[in-house]
Design an enzyme around this catalytic site. Sequence first.
Site, mmCIF file in Angstrom:
data_model
loop_
_atom_site.group_PDB
_atom_site.id
_atom_site.type_symbol
_atom_site.label_atom_id
_atom_site.label_comp_id
_atom_site.label_asym_id
_atom_site.label_seq_id
_atom_site.Cartn_x
_atom_site.Cartn_y
_atom_site.Cartn_z
ATOM 1 C CG HIS A 10 -17.906 -18.014 -28.086
ATOM 2 N ND1 HIS A 10 -18.121 -16.815 -28.722
ATOM 3 C CD2 HIS A 10 -17.497 -19.025 -29.391
ATOM 4 C CE1 HIS A 10 -17.458 -16.875 -29.927
ATOM 5 N NE2 HIS A 10 -17.355 -18.198 -30.362
ATOM 6 C CG HIS A 25 -19.528 -21.752 -34.412
ATOM 7 N ND1 HIS A 25 -20.276 -21.271 -33.240
ATOM 8 C CD2 HIS A 25 -18.275 -20.959 -34.108
ATOM 9 C CE1 HIS A 25 -19.431 -20.561 -32.511
ATOM 10 N NE2 HIS A 25 -18.340 -20.363 -32.815
ATOM 11 C CG ASP A 26 -16.024 -22.559 -32.075
ATOM 12 O OD1 ASP A 26 -15.142 -22.658 -33.078
ATOM 13 O OD2 ASP A 26 -15.868 -21.762 -31.170
ATOM 14 C CD GLU A 56 -11.283 -24.457 -34.488
ATOM 15 O OE1 GLU A 56 -10.052 -24.073 -34.572
ATOM 16 O OE2 GLU A 56 -12.500 -24.061 -34.758
ATOM 17 C CG ASP A 57 -12.933 -25.634 -29.992
ATOM 18 O OD1 ASP A 57 -11.953 -25.668 -30.592
ATOM 19 O OD2 ASP A 57 -13.309 -24.811 -29.577
ATOM 20 C CG ASP A 101 -17.008 -16.986 -34.167
ATOM 21 O OD1 ASP A 101 -17.115 -16.962 -32.801
ATOM 22 O OD2 ASP A 101 -16.089 -17.641 -34.791
#
Length: 740
Positions: free
Chosen positions: A61, A86-87, A90-91, A156
């Site tokens: 992704h 970008h994630d 957060e992840d 995204d």
Amino acid sequence: MTEIDIEKENAKITKAYRELLSVSYQTLSKEDKILIRKAFDVAVDAHKDQRRKSGEAYIFHPIAVAKIVAKEIGLDATSITAALLHDVVEDSERYTIKDIEDQFGETVAKIVDGLTKISSLNKDTDMDVSMQAENFRKMLLTLNDDVRVIIIKIADRLHNMQTMDSMRADKQIKIASETLYIYAPLAHRIGLYNIKTELEDLGLKYTEPEVYFDILNKIKESKEDQDLYIKEFSKVISTSLDKEQLNYEIKGRPKSIFSIRKKILNQGVSFDEIYDKFAVRIIYKSDPENEKFLAWKIYSIVTDHFRPNPIRLRDWISSPKSTGYEALHITVVGPKSRWVEVQIRSERMNEIAEKGYAAHYKYKEGSENEDDSIDSWISKLQETLENPETNAIDFVEQFKLNLYSKEIFVFTPKGDLKSLPKGATPLDFAFSIHTEVGMKTRGAKVNGKLVPLSHELKSGDRLDILTAENAKPNPNWLDYATTAKARSKIKSALKEDKKVVAEDGKEILRRKLKQLKIVLDEKSVNELVNFFKLKTSLDLFYRIGTGSIDNTMLKEFASSRSNAFMSYIKNKISRKPNIPKEELEKDEITSKYDLLVFGKEEEKLDYKFANCCNPIPGDPVFGFLTINDGLKIHKKNCPNAVSLQSNYAYRIMTAKWIDSSQQEFPAQIILSGIDNLGLVNTITKVISSNMHVNMKSISFESDGGIFSGKINVVVQNNNILKKLMDNLKKINGIDKVQRV
């Protein structure tokens, strides 16, 4: 997974990463590649235990998002790095924004932080419209830090839309609706037209799958016919273009499924009846000096062979769109007498149309006159966002209004060009110059003639705004202003005015309650708010200030309060709860939409609600005069609204909900007395110093030293009129003041 599966997957991940480097629109330096590699390693580590709903490794992704950012949008290595990361924060609990800053620098960290904030807003929450709107607003607030946050978020969303097949149907519809509501208009405004088109088509695929696949199949079926048609069209003009030794390419561009669907709905036609299902694009090579000259030369050749529709000429080369889009668009009668849209662009213009934001910078390098239309758009947007009192849903609606509205171009007195949305008025122009100019607007001249502030501007108008120190916004301005900036500034100013009235009202109430032997405290305010069926203490003070709650009404309250036993029984029966303190002290004046008025004069008429849409107080509505059933009220978005407004426009009446306590009434005052110098000036001063009086007209006659005059005013209630008449009687020389 077996070891062989893991090896295969790792090989696919490596291949995807290499593709990312090879497809970049910008030329990547050795340092850029090192930075991107480092980001890739961090992303692989952070997402190593994660899988997507489809079962594939999550790392695909971020790589896909980075690919969209690199190839389709054409951003730089910093953006590609941020897209890969970008994630991550957060992840993965193992990485913080501080870690990102230490490894990749402040800019990348800021972008990742912005993206993390947006994602955390809608993680696993089923948002209603209000939450969705609030989410959108917060997302736009990050624009102030870096526009790349929004662009990566759009990328995204595009990849999520492309890979949504394994999701639950309800999730698909929710995400697709949000995409059509928020991300597609945003991509359009930033100038990412290709992405906007794909987002709209994918949105339609999940919200109305039958419609989507039906149009898609019909486009596939008619493709051969289209290709033949474009060949035929090209054959006619190629000879002339070759004769001029032009280096060009002619392409056919099918219209998007979403735009075809829109045409079917708006024009009420079938797929086969739509004449412009595709456009012909002529892309030519040119040096910057000859670009404009060659565009018009090609235009001249095309129109020598095919008859143009003069109304459908769009010259976005002389006046580019605010996104930087440049092209000449013409509609001509092509072979087989079919209308065809022809788009004429240089290679540079075409790249800006495809890539938007990024291509500006490719062509800006080395040029002194930097085009900052994206930056000026962001600063305009920021102004609207900075107003904390804007309701989030209002904000989205206003912003969507600005996104899709067509632009007009008007001139300042000095000859500077300003772009405004179609339908804009002199007030919108005044606020676009400067907030202070807007606030002090007294009147406007268009092309040298005085016009009302509600006058609709047209492209090419030259405007001169007349200002006055004592001028200030009034509620009617909201009916005239159309742009988000003007409306939000007017609303803020009106709220401040009302708060001043409420402050005075509080003191008046204190005095009046003292006479009734009641102390003004939290308990009595709570009782008063309940008694008059209001929401906040500010509502109460405002209505006292304007006189819509008068002495008689306060006496009724006092007598109901003094009969303690009865009020105790009444309270028990009605069970009126005490209003919570935070609710009571809310810093706002609410409107009770309890009265429907019609037309410019705001008349009260008998009406019935239409059963097809069941409007409720506060809904945007209009009146429709039926033949047998009187005046029927419909919501503006009623399913029947379009057909009623198009077929029976002469039977439509404008209507709006108002707060009856804030309704205004016309009144005429007659004056007489002894004439003296400056009397008219004194009278107008007295009227304008009365905050709640709006003067409509004034006329005076003088005969042998005696004068008589008529004044037409608009007031909220009798008390205000009485107060005005008392003040007029105090003027030296006035003998009689009476109401007609």
